[in-house]
Design a protein around this motif. Structure first.
Motif, PDB file in Angstrom:
ATOM      1  N   ARG A 159      10.925  28.413  62.952  1.00 44.02           N
ATOM      2  CA  ARG A 159      10.353  28.771  62.145  1.00 44.02           C
ATOM      3  C   ARG A 159      10.421  30.393  61.866  1.00 44.02           C
ATOM      4  O   ARG A 159      10.228  30.897  60.957  1.00 44.02           O
ATOM      5  N   LYS A 160      10.525  30.997  63.162  1.00 42.57           N
ATOM      6  CA  LYS A 160      10.487  32.440  63.173  1.00 42.57           C
ATOM      7  C   LYS A 160      11.391  33.353  62.435  1.00 42.57           C
ATOM      8  O   LYS A 160      12.670  32.828  62.925  1.00 42.57           O
ATOM      9  N   THR A 161      11.175  34.304  61.633  1.00 37.51           N
ATOM     10  CA  THR A 161      12.133  34.926  60.822  1.00 37.51           C
ATOM     11  C   THR A 161      12.905  35.737  61.798  1.00 37.51           C
ATOM     12  O   THR A 161      14.093  36.135  61.431  1.00 37.51           O
ATOM     13  N   ASP A 162      12.479  36.042  62.893  1.00 33.09           N
ATOM     14  CA  ASP A 162      13.132  37.057  63.689  1.00 33.09           C
ATOM     15  C   ASP A 162      13.582  36.439  64.676  1.00 33.09           C
ATOM     16  O   ASP A 162      14.040  37.098  65.755  1.00 33.09           O
ATOM     17  N   ARG A 163      13.875  35.081  64.821  1.00 32.35           N
ATOM     18  CA  ARG A 163      14.451  34.253  65.964  1.00 32.35           C
ATOM     19  C   ARG A 163      15.816  34.624  66.095  1.00 32.35           C
ATOM     20  O   ARG A 163      16.671  34.959  65.097  1.00 32.35           O
ATOM     21  N   SER A 164      16.434  34.805  67.157  1.00 31.19           N
ATOM     22  CA  SER A 164      17.686  35.006  67.571  1.00 31.19           C
ATOM     23  C   SER A 164      18.575  33.559  67.539  1.00 31.19           C
ATOM     24  O   SER A 164      17.996  32.702  67.906  1.00 31.19           O
ATOM     25  N   ARG A 165      19.749  33.685  67.359  1.00 33.56           N
ATOM     26  CA  ARG A 165      20.552  32.443  67.397  1.00 33.56           C
ATOM     27  C   ARG A 165      20.701  32.108  68.834  1.00 33.56           C
ATOM     28  O   ARG A 165      20.735  30.887  69.092  1.00 33.56           O
ATOM     29  N   SER A 166      20.732  33.007  69.841  1.00 35.89           N
ATOM     30  CA  SER A 166      20.671  32.577  71.314  1.00 35.89           C
ATOM     31  C   SER A 166      19.429  31.662  71.578  1.00 35.89           C
ATOM     32  O   SER A 166      19.390  30.580  72.418  1.00 35.89           O
ATOM     33  N   SER A 167      18.267  32.046  71.134  1.00 37.04           N
ATOM     34  CA  SER A 167      16.964  31.387  71.502  1.00 37.04           C
ATOM     35  C   SER A 167      17.050  30.127  70.946  1.00 37.04           C
ATOM     36  O   SER A 167      16.419  29.092  71.544  1.00 37.04           O
ATOM     37  N   VAL A 168      17.542  29.859  69.885  1.00 37.30           N
ATOM     38  CA  VAL A 168      17.719  28.483  68.883  1.00 37.30           C
ATOM     39  C   VAL A 168      18.785  27.732  69.701  1.00 37.30           C
ATOM     40  O   VAL A 168      18.435  26.410  70.019  1.00 37.30           O
ATOM     41  N   ASP A 169      19.964  28.349  70.127  1.00 41.77           N
ATOM     42  CA  ASP A 169      20.791  27.673  70.911  1.00 41.77           C
ATOM     43  C   ASP A 169      20.365  27.048  72.327  1.00 41.77           C
ATOM     44  O   ASP A 169      20.997  26.009  72.546  1.00 41.77           O
ATOM     45  N   ALA A 170      19.710  27.744  72.786  1.00 44.27           N
ATOM     46  CA  ALA A 170      19.032  27.484  74.219  1.00 44.27           C
ATOM     47  C   ALA A 170      18.290  26.155  73.996  1.00 44.27           C
ATOM     48  O   ALA A 170      18.293  25.765  75.117  1.00 44.27           O
ATOM     49  N   LEU A 171      17.897  25.699  72.989  1.00 47.21           N
ATOM     50  CA  LEU A 171      17.181  24.474  72.912  1.00 47.21           C
ATOM     51  C   LEU A 171      18.041  23.219  73.218  1.00 47.21           C
ATOM     52  O   LEU A 171      17.411  22.389  73.779  1.00 47.21           O
ATOM     53  N   GLY A 172      19.312  23.396  72.988  1.00 50.99           N
ATOM     54  CA  GLY A 172      20.272  22.318  73.293  1.00 50.99           C
ATOM     55  C   GLY A 172      19.611  21.022  72.925  1.00 50.99           C
ATOM     56  O   GLY A 172      19.532  20.676  71.673  1.00 50.99           O
ATOM     57  N   GLY A 173      19.600  19.985  73.874  1.00 51.62           N
ATOM     58  CA  GLY A 173      19.343  18.583  73.220  1.00 51.62           C
ATOM     59  C   GLY A 173      17.889  18.524  73.146  1.00 51.62           C
ATOM     60  O   GLY A 173      17.634  17.470  72.686  1.00 51.62           O
ATOM     61  N   ARG A 174      17.069  19.510  73.109  1.00 53.55           N
ATOM     62  CA  ARG A 174      15.548  19.563  72.867  1.00 53.55           C
ATOM     63  C   ARG A 174      15.345  19.807  71.424  1.00 53.55           C
ATOM     64  O   ARG A 174      14.274  19.619  70.921  1.00 53.55           O
ATOM     65  N   ARG A 175      16.523  20.054  70.683  1.00 59.96           N
ATOM     66  CA  ARG A 175      15.953  20.763  69.438  1.00 59.96           C
ATOM     67  C   ARG A 175      15.491  19.605  68.426  1.00 59.96           C
ATOM     68  O   ARG A 175      14.633  19.800  67.915  1.00 59.96           O
ATOM     69  N   ALA A 176      16.008  18.646  68.537  1.00 57.93           N
ATOM     70  CA  ALA A 176      15.109  17.340  67.727  1.00 57.93           C
ATOM     71  C   ALA A 176      13.679  17.367  67.910  1.00 57.93           C
ATOM     72  O   ALA A 176      12.874  17.056  67.249  1.00 57.93           O
ATOM     73  N   GLN A 177      13.307  17.267  69.376  1.00 56.34           N
ATOM     74  CA  GLN A 177      12.046  17.249  69.718  1.00 56.34           C
ATOM     75  C   GLN A 177      11.336  18.472  69.269  1.00 56.34           C
ATOM     76  O   GLN A 177      10.124  18.213  68.637  1.00 56.34           O
ATOM     77  N   VAL A 178      11.869  19.645  69.271  1.00 60.50           N
ATOM     78  CA  VAL A 178      11.078  20.695  68.701  1.00 60.50           C
ATOM     79  C   VAL A 178      10.939  20.856  67.277  1.00 60.50           C
ATOM     80  O   VAL A 178       9.856  21.083  66.598  1.00 60.50           O
ATOM     81  N   GLU A 179      12.062  20.374  66.629  1.00 59.42           N
ATOM     82  CA  GLU A 179      11.758  20.000  65.109  1.00 59.42           C
ATOM     83  C   GLU A 179      10.568  19.021  64.596  1.00 59.42           C
ATOM     84  O   GLU A 179       9.852  19.366  63.716  1.00 59.42           O
ATOM     85  N   GLU A 180      10.525  17.948  65.469  1.00 54.15           N
ATOM     86  CA  GLU A 180       9.639  16.957  64.990  1.00 54.15           C
ATOM     87  C   GLU A 180       8.176  17.480  65.534  1.00 54.15           C
ATOM     88  O   GLU A 180       7.286  17.273  64.591  1.00 54.15           O
ATOM     89  N   TYR A 181       8.178  18.304  66.499  1.00 54.47           N
ATOM     90  CA  TYR A 181       6.890  18.988  66.939  1.00 54.47           C
ATOM     91  C   TYR A 181       6.388  19.892  65.931  1.00 54.47           C
ATOM     92  O   TYR A 181       5.345  20.088  65.611  1.00 54.47           O
ATOM     93  N   GLU A 182       7.411  20.833  65.417  1.00 54.19           N
ATOM     94  CA  GLU A 182       6.972  21.781  64.397  1.00 54.19           C
ATOM     95  C   GLU A 182       6.229  21.216  63.145  1.00 54.19           C
ATOM     96  O   GLU A 182       5.634  21.469  62.312  1.00 54.19           O
ATOM     97  N   ARG A 183       6.747  19.848  62.901  1.00 55.64           N
ATOM     98  CA  ARG A 183       6.542  19.203  61.676  1.00 55.64           C
ATOM     99  C   ARG A 183       5.411  18.649  61.704  1.00 55.64           C
ATOM    100  O   ARG A 183       4.574  18.568  60.999  1.00 55.64           O
ATOM    101  N   TYR A 184       5.021  18.188  63.094  1.00 51.65           N
ATOM    102  CA  TYR A 184       3.624  17.494  63.297  1.00 51.65           C
ATOM    103  C   TYR A 184       2.593  18.543  63.003  1.00 51.65           C
ATOM    104  O   TYR A 184       1.325  18.544  62.935  1.00 51.65           O
ATOM    105  N   ALA A 185       2.980  19.759  63.740  1.00 49.60           N
ATOM    106  CA  ALA A 185       2.025  20.878  63.593  1.00 49.60           C
ATOM    107  C   ALA A 185       1.623  21.420  62.220  1.00 49.60           C
ATOM    108  O   ALA A 185       0.493  21.391  61.778  1.00 49.60           O
ATOM    109  N   ASP A 186       2.706  21.078  61.427  1.00 50.44           N
ATOM    110  CA  ASP A 186       2.387  21.432  60.044  1.00 50.44           C
ATOM    111  C   ASP A 186       1.706  20.468  59.489  1.00 50.44           C
ATOM    112  O   ASP A 186       0.662  20.718  58.528  1.00 50.44           O
TER     113      ASP A 186
END
Length: 323
Positions: free
Chosen positions: A227-254
């Motif tokens: 959700r960070k507006t200043d996030r770099s493409r590399s930092s998001v790409d580095a999530l790899g196979g854990r991106r789905a977990q991160v998305e679910e985690y951020e939704r739960y925080a919301d």
């Protein structure tokens, strides 16, 4: 601010510890002083550093972070309000005895840290890593002498395996004469990295050793990276196979109405073995976010949902992998 015992010691420390790895090589004196002042104003008294901070990969001068802290402590005159923790083991020079946990290196390293920090004693002196090349008796005797000399208050370990925690506790207790025992262990521990639950957490719990946790946000993975507006493409790409977990985690925080970073630190604060998460802010806002985590209460339902999103290894060993 909330306070608790420093592991098995009687000293009282804040439930949030300030990590200083970025001070000096990443942020300058002025911003570092601003964050340090704000931390103290908010009740944080546990300040964690290491002799090697400021050297590779953080910068080009090992010891510069301790020197910065020394300038701040001298300028503020607040030594008695602080619990100062530093570490020894990493390479401080090219010599064959410039690293490790030999009695020779420990004796030299403590004097150098005291000088850089401009203090007369170190409250918590931590072994930065296990040194398999030095007998445990030699290591413990060296630290016991420092306690007896009043140069350190307590001994801690960092990056130890569970059996190392047990080894040091048992050997320290084998002698009739009092020997320094580690009162804390500093390990990487966060929602996304829970390997320590296999053996480090059970060992620390059994021996009354408090856990100081580094990388509470998993190098930013748990800090709201998507959700960070200043996030770099590399930092998001580095999530790899854990991106789905991160998305679910951020939704739960919301859903809970809290920031992801604050939720991650709150989860650590709910783990009984944890003395304090160590936060390493680069900006004042990050420090303020960490302190807000103290106000978050997680019940059984919330903790279970976080376990579902970020499953641990299955409990302690051997039950985690055996019948």
């Amino acid at each position: 601010m909330e306070y608790t015992r420093l592991g098995s010691s009687g000293a009282r420390v804040s439930r949030i510890a300030l990590g200083t790895m970025n001070f000096g090589p990443v942020i300058d004196d002025a911003e570092s002083f601003r964050i340090l002042d704000a931390a103290v104003e908010r009740g944080i008294n546990l300040i964690d550093t290491a002799d090697v901070y400021g050297g590779a990969p953080w910068g080009d001068k090992p010891g510069q972070t301790e020197e910065l802290l020394g300038r701040w402590i001298s300028a503020r005159g607040n030594r008695d309000d602080l619990v100062v923790a530093t570490k020894v083991q990493g390479a401080m020079g090219p010599g064959v005895n410039d690293s490790g946990l030999s009695s020779l290196h420990i004796r030299r390293a403590v004097e150098d840290s005291l000088r850089r920090l401009s203090i007369e004693h170190i409250d918590l002196y931590q072994m930065h890593h296990i040194d398999r090349n030095v007998p445990v008796d030699e290591v413990l005797d060296a630290f016991t002498r420092l306690v007896d000399q009043g140069k350190i208050g307590y001994l801690g370990s960092s990056n130890f395996a569970g059996w190392n925690i047990a080894q040091y506790q048992e050997i320290a207790g084998m002698r009739a004469a009092s020997r320094a025992k580690p009162v804390t262990e500093q390990s990487i521990y966060n929602l996304a990295q829970r390997t320590v639950e296999l053996e480090v957490v059970p060992a620390a719990t059994a021996y009354g050793v408090g856990l100081l946790t580094w990388s509470p946000l998993a190098s930013g993975m748990l800090g709201g990276v998507l959700r960070k507006t200043d996030r770099s493409r590399s930092s998001v790409d580095a999530l790899g196979g854990r991106r789905a977990q991160v998305e679910e985690y951020e939704r739960y925080a919301d859903e809970l109405g809290v920031a992801p970073a604050e939720l991650a630190i709150a989860w650590l604060l709910h783990q009984p073995v944890v003395t304090a998460p160590i936060v390493g802010p680069r900006r004042l806002e990050q420090l303020e976010s960490a302190v807000r985590a103290l106000d978050i209460t997680l019940g059984a339902e919330e903790l279970a949902e976080l376990d579902r999103i970020w499953p641990g290894p299955g409990g302690p060993a051997p039950e985690a992998y055996a019948w």
